[in-house]
Design a protein around this motif. Structure first.
Motif, PDB file in Angstrom:
ATOM      1  N   GLN A  86       0.800  -1.212   0.000  1.00 52.51           N
ATOM      2  CA  GLN A  86       0.000   0.000   0.000  1.00 52.51           C
ATOM      3  C   GLN A  86       0.837   1.268   0.000  1.00 52.51           C
ATOM      4  O   GLN A  86       0.280   2.371   0.037  1.00 52.51           O
ATOM      5  CB  GLN A  86      -0.924   0.005   1.223  1.00 52.51           C
ATOM      6  N   HIS A  87       2.156   1.139  -0.008  1.00 56.06           N
ATOM      7  CA  HIS A  87       3.029   2.312   0.053  1.00 56.06           C
ATOM      8  C   HIS A  87       3.951   2.338  -1.165  1.00 56.06           C
ATOM      9  O   HIS A  87       4.198   1.313  -1.807  1.00 56.06           O
ATOM     10  CB  HIS A  87       3.869   2.300   1.338  1.00 56.06           C
ATOM     11  N   GLU A  88       4.480   3.516  -1.437  1.00 57.12           N
ATOM     12  CA  GLU A  88       5.412   3.694  -2.542  1.00 57.12           C
ATOM     13  C   GLU A  88       6.836   3.365  -2.091  1.00 57.12           C
ATOM     14  O   GLU A  88       7.108   3.227  -0.903  1.00 57.12           O
ATOM     15  CB  GLU A  88       5.339   5.119  -3.078  1.00 57.12           C
ATOM     16  N   LEU A  89       7.718   3.260  -3.089  1.00 56.09           N
ATOM     17  CA  LEU A  89       9.095   2.874  -2.797  1.00 56.09           C
ATOM     18  C   LEU A  89       9.788   3.889  -1.901  1.00 56.09           C
ATOM     19  O   LEU A  89      10.515   3.518  -0.973  1.00 56.09           O
ATOM     20  CB  LEU A  89       9.869   2.709  -4.110  1.00 56.09           C
ATOM     21  N   ASP A  90       9.591   5.170  -2.158  1.00 57.56           N
ATOM     22  CA  ASP A  90      10.248   6.199  -1.346  1.00 57.56           C
ATOM     23  C   ASP A  90       9.834   6.100   0.114  1.00 57.56           C
ATOM     24  O   ASP A  90      10.653   6.313   1.021  1.00 57.56           O
ATOM     25  CB  ASP A  90       9.928   7.594  -1.897  1.00 57.56           C
ATOM     26  N   GLU A  91       8.581   5.772   0.375  1.00 61.15           N
ATOM     27  CA  GLU A  91       8.121   5.621   1.751  1.00 61.15           C
ATOM     28  C   GLU A  91       8.763   4.408   2.415  1.00 61.15           C
ATOM     29  O   GLU A  91       9.091   4.445   3.605  1.00 61.15           O
ATOM     30  CB  GLU A  91       6.600   5.496   1.783  1.00 61.15           C
ATOM     31  N   MET A  92       8.944   3.326   1.662  1.00 60.00           N
ATOM     32  CA  MET A  92       9.582   2.142   2.231  1.00 60.00           C
ATOM     33  C   MET A  92      11.034   2.409   2.615  1.00 60.00           C
ATOM     34  O   MET A  92      11.536   1.879   3.612  1.00 60.00           O
ATOM     35  CB  MET A  92       9.524   0.980   1.238  1.00 60.00           C
ATOM     36  N   LEU A  93      11.709   3.237   1.843  1.00 55.80           N
ATOM     37  CA  LEU A  93      13.120   3.502   2.110  1.00 55.80           C
ATOM     38  C   LEU A  93      13.316   4.560   3.188  1.00 55.80           C
ATOM     39  O   LEU A  93      14.291   4.488   3.951  1.00 55.80           O
ATOM     40  CB  LEU A  93      13.817   3.945   0.820  1.00 55.80           C
ATOM     41  N   SER A  94      12.419   5.529   3.279  1.00 58.54           N
ATOM     42  CA  SER A  94      12.606   6.634   4.217  1.00 58.54           C
ATOM     43  C   SER A  94      11.809   6.484   5.507  1.00 58.54           C
ATOM     44  O   SER A  94      12.201   7.043   6.542  1.00 58.54           O
ATOM     45  CB  SER A  94      12.222   7.959   3.543  1.00 58.54           C
ATOM     46  N   GLU A  95      10.698   5.748   5.474  1.00 59.20           N
ATOM     47  CA  GLU A  95       9.831   5.615   6.650  1.00 59.20           C
ATOM     48  C   GLU A  95       9.726   4.154   7.081  1.00 59.20           C
ATOM     49  O   GLU A  95       8.635   3.637   7.326  1.00 59.20           O
ATOM     50  CB  GLU A  95       8.448   6.191   6.357  1.00 59.20           C
ATOM     51  N   ARG A  96      10.862   3.500   7.164  1.00 60.12           N
ATOM     52  CA  ARG A  96      10.863   2.076   7.513  1.00 60.12           C
ATOM     53  C   ARG A  96      10.367   1.849   8.941  1.00 60.12           C
ATOM     54  O   ARG A  96       9.676   0.866   9.216  1.00 60.12           O
ATOM     55  CB  ARG A  96      12.271   1.509   7.342  1.00 60.12           C
ATOM     56  N   LYS A  97      10.701   2.757   9.841  1.00 58.04           N
ATOM     57  CA  LYS A  97      10.261   2.600  11.229  1.00 58.04           C
ATOM     58  C   LYS A  97       8.750   2.694  11.334  1.00 58.04           C
ATOM     59  O   LYS A  97       8.114   1.920  12.071  1.00 58.04           O
ATOM     60  CB  LYS A  97      10.920   3.678  12.095  1.00 58.04           C
ATOM     61  N   LYS A  98       8.144   3.611  10.613  1.00 61.83           N
ATOM     62  CA  LYS A  98       6.684   3.761  10.646  1.00 61.83           C
ATOM     63  C   LYS A  98       6.000   2.525  10.070  1.00 61.83           C
ATOM     64  O   LYS A  98       4.984   2.051  10.607  1.00 61.83           O
ATOM     65  CB  LYS A  98       6.280   5.008   9.864  1.00 61.83           C
ATOM     66  N   LEU A  99       6.526   1.986   8.983  1.00 64.29           N
ATOM     67  CA  LEU A  99       5.945   0.782   8.392  1.00 64.29           C
ATOM     68  C   LEU A  99       6.061  -0.409   9.335  1.00 64.29           C
ATOM     69  O   LEU A  99       5.137  -1.225   9.438  1.00 64.29           O
ATOM     70  CB  LEU A  99       6.625   0.482   7.052  1.00 64.29           C
ATOM     71  N   SER A 100       7.181  -0.520  10.021  1.00 66.05           N
ATOM     72  CA  SER A 100       7.342  -1.604  10.998  1.00 66.05           C
ATOM     73  C   SER A 100       6.306  -1.491  12.113  1.00 66.05           C
ATOM     74  O   SER A 100       5.738  -2.491  12.557  1.00 66.05           O
ATOM     75  CB  SER A 100       8.759  -1.576  11.578  1.00 66.05           C
ATOM     76  N   THR A 101       6.038  -0.258  12.553  1.00 68.16           N
ATOM     77  CA  THR A 101       5.030  -0.051  13.596  1.00 68.16           C
ATOM     78  C   THR A 101       3.642  -0.428  13.098  1.00 68.16           C
ATOM     79  O   THR A 101       2.841  -1.022  13.845  1.00 68.16           O
ATOM     80  CB  THR A 101       5.053   1.414  14.059  1.00 68.16           C
ATOM     81  N   ASP A 102       3.336  -0.115  11.836  1.00 70.64           N
ATOM     82  CA  ASP A 102       2.033  -0.483  11.273  1.00 70.64           C
ATOM     83  C   ASP A 102       1.864  -1.998  11.212  1.00 70.64           C
ATOM     84  O   ASP A 102       0.803  -2.530  11.572  1.00 70.64           O
ATOM     85  CB  ASP A 102       1.880   0.121   9.879  1.00 70.64           C
ATOM     86  N   VAL A 103       2.898  -2.697  10.758  1.00 68.96           N
ATOM     87  CA  VAL A 103       2.828  -4.160  10.693  1.00 68.96           C
ATOM     88  C   VAL A 103       2.665  -4.747  12.093  1.00 68.96           C
ATOM     89  O   VAL A 103       1.877  -5.682  12.314  1.00 68.96           O
ATOM     90  CB  VAL A 103       4.080  -4.723   9.992  1.00 68.96           C
ATOM     91  N   GLN A 104       3.387  -4.199  13.058  1.00 70.78           N
ATOM     92  CA  GLN A 104       3.307  -4.712  14.433  1.00 70.78           C
ATOM     93  C   GLN A 104       1.919  -4.524  15.026  1.00 70.78           C
ATOM     94  O   GLN A 104       1.380  -5.425  15.690  1.00 70.78           O
ATOM     95  CB  GLN A 104       4.359  -4.006  15.282  1.00 70.78           C
TER      96      GLN A 104
END
Length: 276
Positions: free
Chosen positions: A125-143
């Motif tokens: 659901q996210h773009e590549l730039d978000e995966m590279l720059s906001e990895r901590k936020k994505l990890s929190t969402d998955v958790q």
């Protein structure tokens, strides 16, 4: 009769020993026992000494320590259609041994499979730039998503860390070109801002020097001093027209004024040469 007792007594001792082993269980501090009586849940016991009725009761050990699962590399397609491989690490622990044993067949592989599907769904659901720059936020969402789904299993997901994001060689080169272009853009902007500031400062300095003629003369004298200190053999020094103009006007007046004794006028540089 004595012969029968000789053979039966050792056998009875062996049977009693195995029954005792089956009845006595010792659990460590981080372990709990989910006890079933004739197949029905009875209680959660432990740690320490646990006594069971042989052939009637049985128990399942549950480890309450934080467990670590390596989520294998997953093929993910981002929202901007970029293919990549992503792997992560999952940290969780059992907080309710009863539900962890009764509500799910095997909580360890179930949690692993759920983590894989959740990781692909969230990152897609996210773009590549978000995966590279906001990895901590994505990890929190998955958790948070995993924790809400495994709560019914008596499992608490404490942390999820996205470890690596692998891109294809073409995407790596494209990202490198993008970064290089961004650096060039910033360099040009900084250079343009520096030129603007320098020109603005020169305008301010020229305004001050033009308002005070003596300041311009002092500036030229200072420049002559700096040039003379370098011991140059040839010096090309521009003279401002404001300094030379009074001398030119004086020479022009002198050339136009006739001599008092009626002698001929001194030819100027603008006069035509005389014919021979």
């Amino acid at each position: 009769m004595s012969i029968i007792s000789v053979y039966i007594a050792p056998f009875a001792v062996i049977v009693a020993f195995f029954i005792l082993i089956a009845a006595i269980k010792i659990l460590r501090q981080y372990e709990r026992a989910v006890v079933f009586t004739l197949g029905r849940f009875q209680a959660v016991k432990g740690p320490g000494l646990v006594l069971l009725i042989p052939f009637i009761q049985e128990m399942v050990r549950v480890d309450l320590r934080i467990q670590v699962i390596e989520i294998p590399s997953q093929d993910v397609i981002s929202r901007d259609n970029v293919s990549m491989k992503v792997d992560a690490v999952l940290y969780f622990k059992v907080v309710d041994p009863e539900r962890a044993i009764i509500q799910v067949q095997d909580y360890l592989p179930a949690t692993n499979m759920l983590a894989q599907t959740t990781l692909r769904a969230v990152l897609g659901q996210h773009e590549l730039d978000e995966m590279l720059s906001e990895r901590k936020k994505l990890s929190t969402d998955v958790q948070s998503i995993l924790d809400s789904q495994t709560e019914t299993w008596g499992i608490k997901v404490s942390n999820v860390e996205i470890r690596t994001v692998e891109l294809t060689e073409n995407m790596v080169r494209a990202i490198a070109k993008q970064a290089e272009a961004e650096r060039d853009r910033r360099a040009k902007i900084i250079h343009a801002e520096a030129e603007f500031q320098a020109s603005q400062t020169l305008v301010n300095a020229a305004t001050i020097l033009s308002s005070i003629p003596a300041a311009m003369q002092l500036r030229y004298l200072q420049t002559l001093t700096e040039i003379g200190a370098e011991q140059n053999s040839t010096i090309v020094f521009p003279m401002p027209i404001d300094i030379v103009k009074p001398f030119l006007e004086l020479l022009e007046k002198t050339s136009k004024t006739p001599r008092a004794n009626g002698s001929a006028r001194i030819p100027s540089a603008h006069d035509a040469p005389a014919a021979v």
